[in-house]
Motif scaffolding. Structure first.
Motif, PDB file in Angstrom:
ATOM      1  N   UNK A   1      53.971  27.186  68.181  1.00 32.14           N
ATOM      2  CA  UNK A   1      52.982  26.313  68.961  1.00 32.14           C
ATOM      3  C   UNK A   1      53.279  24.803  69.973  1.00 32.14           C
ATOM      4  N   UNK A   2      52.314  24.238  70.222  1.00 33.37           N
ATOM      5  CA  UNK A   2      52.286  23.371  71.062  1.00 33.37           C
ATOM      6  C   UNK A   2      52.041  22.253  71.497  1.00 33.37           C
ATOM      7  N   UNK A   3      52.521  21.542  71.526  1.00 38.37           N
ATOM      8  CA  UNK A   3      53.340  19.748  71.094  1.00 38.37           C
ATOM      9  C   UNK A   3      53.779  18.948  72.502  1.00 38.37           C
ATOM     10  N   UNK A   4      52.656  17.877  73.108  1.00 38.01           N
ATOM     11  CA  UNK A   4      53.068  17.168  74.444  1.00 38.01           C
ATOM     12  C   UNK A   4      52.895  18.590  75.507  1.00 38.01           C
ATOM     13  N   UNK A   5      52.399  19.025  75.081  1.00 34.67           N
ATOM     14  CA  UNK A   5      51.437  20.036  76.507  1.00 34.67           C
ATOM     15  C   UNK A   5      52.103  20.663  76.615  1.00 34.67           C
ATOM     16  N   UNK A   6      53.382  21.292  75.865  1.00 36.89           N
ATOM     17  CA  UNK A   6      54.746  21.915  75.774  1.00 36.89           C
ATOM     18  C   UNK A   6      55.112  22.644  74.710  1.00 36.89           C
ATOM     19  N   UNK A   7      54.551  24.449  75.357  1.00 44.03           N
ATOM     20  CA  UNK A   7      55.163  25.857  74.058  1.00 44.03           C
ATOM     21  C   UNK A   7      56.773  25.387  73.551  1.00 44.03           C
ATOM     22  N   UNK A   8      56.902  25.233  72.007  1.00 38.58           N
ATOM     23  CA  UNK A   8      57.379  25.362  71.698  1.00 38.58           C
ATOM     24  C   UNK A   8      57.555  26.573  70.541  1.00 38.58           C
ATOM     25  N   UNK A   9      59.319  26.982  70.708  1.00 40.19           N
ATOM     26  CA  UNK A   9      59.399  28.084  69.771  1.00 40.19           C
ATOM     27  C   UNK A   9      61.375  28.218  69.810  1.00 40.19           C
ATOM     28  N   UNK A  10      61.286  27.928  68.329  1.00 38.76           N
ATOM     29  CA  UNK A  10      62.518  27.902  67.574  1.00 38.76           C
ATOM     30  C   UNK A  10      62.636  28.143  65.723  1.00 38.76           C
ATOM     31  N   UNK A  11      63.793  28.676  65.947  1.00 40.49           N
ATOM     32  CA  UNK A  11      64.257  29.224  64.858  1.00 40.49           C
ATOM     33  C   UNK A  11      65.728  28.896  64.342  1.00 40.49           C
ATOM     34  N   UNK A  12      65.585  29.211  62.833  1.00 43.43           N
ATOM     35  CA  UNK A  12      67.011  28.846  61.981  1.00 43.43           C
ATOM     36  C   UNK A  12      68.472  29.837  62.648  1.00 43.43           C
ATOM     37  N   UNK A  13      69.108  29.818  63.276  1.00 41.52           N
ATOM     38  CA  UNK A  13      70.359  30.648  63.455  1.00 41.52           C
ATOM     39  C   UNK A  13      71.466  30.331  62.447  1.00 41.52           C
ATOM     40  N   UNK A  14      71.365  29.305  61.818  1.00 40.60           N
ATOM     41  CA  UNK A  14      73.098  29.134  60.771  1.00 40.60           C
ATOM     42  C   UNK A  14      72.596  27.927  60.839  1.00 40.60           C
ATOM     43  N   UNK A  15      72.952  28.346  58.704  1.00 38.66           N
ATOM     44  CA  UNK A  15      72.708  26.759  57.911  1.00 38.66           C
ATOM     45  C   UNK A  15      74.071  26.315  56.976  1.00 38.66           C
ATOM     46  N   UNK A  16      74.585  25.460  57.216  1.00 35.86           N
ATOM     47  CA  UNK A  16      75.634  25.205  56.083  1.00 35.86           C
ATOM     48  C   UNK A  16      75.303  23.824  55.488  1.00 35.86           C
TER      49      UNK A  16
END
Length: 234
Positions: free
Chosen positions: A195-210
């Motif tokens: 999405x876009x927050x504070x005018x910045x495009x954001x894309x994030x995805x979980x790569x590791x969970x412990x």
């Protein structure tokens, strides 16, 4: 920390109550039909439950950079690391560090009323640098649920080997972003956000969970200049 911070369980209950009074819009996903209230309440509850876990999660960000979220219950504390910065929250302080540049610096401020539920305002710099946190996603889901014109679609997927429920939201008027995608794992960990927050495009995805945490993630950066702004300190 702002007194406006609201416990997520109360917030989630409020969403459900409002939607039940105003009517629910059906959301169709294959052969299943669920209500908007059910969907939002389930995802909010999952994110809320995650505040009671000890875990560490690593994320891949736009441009190949990385970020992480870690928290423990004994002691109750959380750390959010992102490109150029770090935020830690404990019963003693809310500490925000700038790690870009030749010498890191940190500012200690008063702790939140509830250590595992800080106000979303403390995550402003994290948002700008690509890390969207669970409390921020809760706020976006709330806005979408309360907007009768919002378009919400549900899908299921697997992220970093973990089952996740996802929502694609569009057409939200009164929110920091009008459209976004978010996924939450079965454990309640944020799995993906676009999405876009504070005018910045954001894309994030979980790569590791412990379900373990390296205690060093809560330490201040080595050699950091520290400014203590907590009440009662000099």
């Amino acid at each position: 920390m702002s007194a406006a911070s609201t416990p997520l369980r109360v917030l989630t209950g409020s969403i459900l109550a409002v939607l039940l009074l105003t009517g629910c819009q059906a959301i169709e996903d294959g052969s299943r039909v669920i209500s908007r209230a059910d969907l939002v309440n389930d995802l909010a509850s999952r994110l809320d439950r995650a505040t009671e876990l000890t875990y560490s999660a690593e994320y891949q960000l736009t441009g190949g950079e990385s970020a992480s979220i870690a928290q423990t219950q004994e002691p109750l504390q959380a750390a959010y690391s992102y490109p150029g910065g770090k935020l830690t929250v404990s019963a003693e302080a809310t500490t925000e560090c700038q790690t870009a540049g030749p010498k890191p610096s940190c500012i200690l401020d008063a702790p939140p009323a509830q250590t595992n539920r800080p106000s979303v305002t403390v995550f402003t710099n994290a948002n700008k640098r690509g890390l969207v946190t669970p409390p921020v996603v809760i706020g976006l889901l709330t806005a979408a649920a309360l907007d009768p014109n919002a378009d919400i679609e549900q899908t299921d997927t697997t992220i970093a080997g973990r089952h996740a429920t996802c929502v694609r939201v569009a057409g939200v008027d009164d929110a920091p972003t009008s459209q976004f995608n978010a996924c939450v794992t079965a454990e309640g960990v944020l799995g993906q956000f676009t999405g876009t927050l504070d005018g910045n495009a954001v894309e994030m995805a979980l790569s590791r969970y412990r379900n373990t945490v390296d205690g060093s993630v809560f330490e201040l950066p080595s050699g950091a200049t520290v400014i203590d702004q907590r009440p009662g300190t000099k």
